[in-house]
Design an enzyme around this catalytic site. Structure first.
Site, PDB file in Angstrom:
ATOM      1  N   CYS A   1       0.848  -1.187   0.000  1.00  0.00           N
ATOM      2  CA  CYS A   1       0.000   0.000   0.000  1.00  0.00           C
ATOM      3  C   CYS A   1       0.881   1.233   0.000  1.00  0.00           C
ATOM      4  O   CYS A   1       1.895   1.271   0.701  1.00  0.00           O
ATOM      5  CB  CYS A   1      -0.902  -0.019   1.230  1.00  0.00           C
ATOM      6  SG  CYS A   1      -2.032   1.388   1.302  1.00  0.00           S
TER       7      CYS A   1
ATOM      8  N   HIS B   1      -9.201  -3.851  -2.379  1.00  0.00           N
ATOM      9  CA  HIS B   1      -8.203  -3.207  -1.510  1.00  0.00           C
ATOM     10  C   HIS B   1      -8.686  -1.811  -1.102  1.00  0.00           C
ATOM     11  O   HIS B   1      -8.650  -1.449   0.079  1.00  0.00           O
ATOM     12  CB  HIS B   1      -6.854  -3.117  -2.244  1.00  0.00           C
ATOM     13  CG  HIS B   1      -5.776  -2.455  -1.459  1.00  0.00           C
ATOM     14  ND1 HIS B   1      -4.845  -3.168  -0.743  1.00  0.00           N
ATOM     15  CD2 HIS B   1      -5.487  -1.152  -1.253  1.00  0.00           C
ATOM     16  CE1 HIS B   1      -4.025  -2.318  -0.135  1.00  0.00           C
ATOM     17  NE2 HIS B   1      -4.394  -1.084  -0.439  1.00  0.00           N
ATOM     18  N   GLU B   2      -9.150  -1.036  -2.074  1.00  0.00           N
ATOM     19  CA  GLU B   2      -9.572   0.327  -1.768  1.00  0.00           C
ATOM     20  C   GLU B   2     -10.860   0.360  -0.931  1.00  0.00           C
ATOM     21  O   GLU B   2     -11.017   1.215  -0.074  1.00  0.00           O
ATOM     22  CB  GLU B   2      -9.750   1.137  -3.060  1.00  0.00           C
ATOM     23  CG  GLU B   2      -8.498   1.227  -3.919  1.00  0.00           C
ATOM     24  CD  GLU B   2      -7.228   1.615  -3.180  1.00  0.00           C
ATOM     25  OE1 GLU B   2      -7.286   2.316  -2.167  1.00  0.00           O
ATOM     26  OE2 GLU B   2      -6.145   1.178  -3.629  1.00  0.00           O
TER      27      GLU B   2
ATOM     28  N   HIS C   1      -9.941   0.058   2.548  1.00  0.00           N
ATOM     29  CA  HIS C   1      -9.501   1.357   3.076  1.00  0.00           C
ATOM     30  C   HIS C   1     -10.670   2.155   3.633  1.00  0.00           C
ATOM     31  O   HIS C   1     -10.622   2.633   4.773  1.00  0.00           O
ATOM     32  CB  HIS C   1      -8.831   2.192   1.990  1.00  0.00           C
ATOM     33  CG  HIS C   1      -7.340   2.085   1.970  1.00  0.00           C
ATOM     34  ND1 HIS C   1      -6.540   2.511   2.988  1.00  0.00           N
ATOM     35  CD2 HIS C   1      -6.517   1.612   1.015  1.00  0.00           C
ATOM     36  CE1 HIS C   1      -5.275   2.304   2.670  1.00  0.00           C
ATOM     37  NE2 HIS C   1      -5.232   1.738   1.478  1.00  0.00           N
TER      38      HIS C   1
END
Length: 136
Positions: free
Chosen positions: A85, A126-127, A130
């Site tokens: 990241c 992945h985002e 977040h």
């Protein structure tokens, strides 16, 4: 406007709030920041530029697009992988899905539904971690 990258794990671990049309500038800032970092980054979430809003941007080859208030509605084909990241050092293990379907608002806040596979699906997952406050 290109923004600095947030690297504070305590901030990054906080869940984001839904975005509204008042957040259009955040979308543009996020796209600008992704473009400025595209040599080392393929996706970003708003909290990576210090804004706790549910906005992510993805680079899929030469195309960049925003997903606002995105939710995965279907997922199939779990697999284990490791990810790095831009906000954090090193790589960490995680589980991703080969195929996903997502409901979201586009950059113009119009409802969209998309089916994504492989690398783009992994970036989106992945985002979305977040904005959920999951630090990968």
């Amino acid at each position: 406007m290109v923004k600095p990258i947030m690297r504070d794990p305590l901030f990054l671990s906080q869940k984001s709030e839904p975005a509204t049309e008042a957040d259009k500038q955040v979308v543009q800032d996020l796209l600008d920041t992704l473009k400025a970092n595209q040599d080392k980054c393929v996706g970003m979430a708003a909290n990576m530029i210090g804004v706790k809003k549910n906005i992510i941007v993805i680079a899929a080859g030469p195309f960049m697009f925003a997903m606002i208030n995105a939710k995965i509605t279907k997922k199939k084909g779990a697999y284990k992988t490791e990810e790095g990241c831009l906000s954090l050092e090193g790589v960490r293990p995680c589980t991703r899905y080969k195929e996903i379907e997502v409901d979201y608002l586009d950059q113009d806040f119009k409802p969209q539904h998309g089916k994504y596979t492989d690398w783009v699906a992994q970036i989106i997952q992945h985002e979305l971690d977040h904005v959920a406050g999951i630090v990968i």
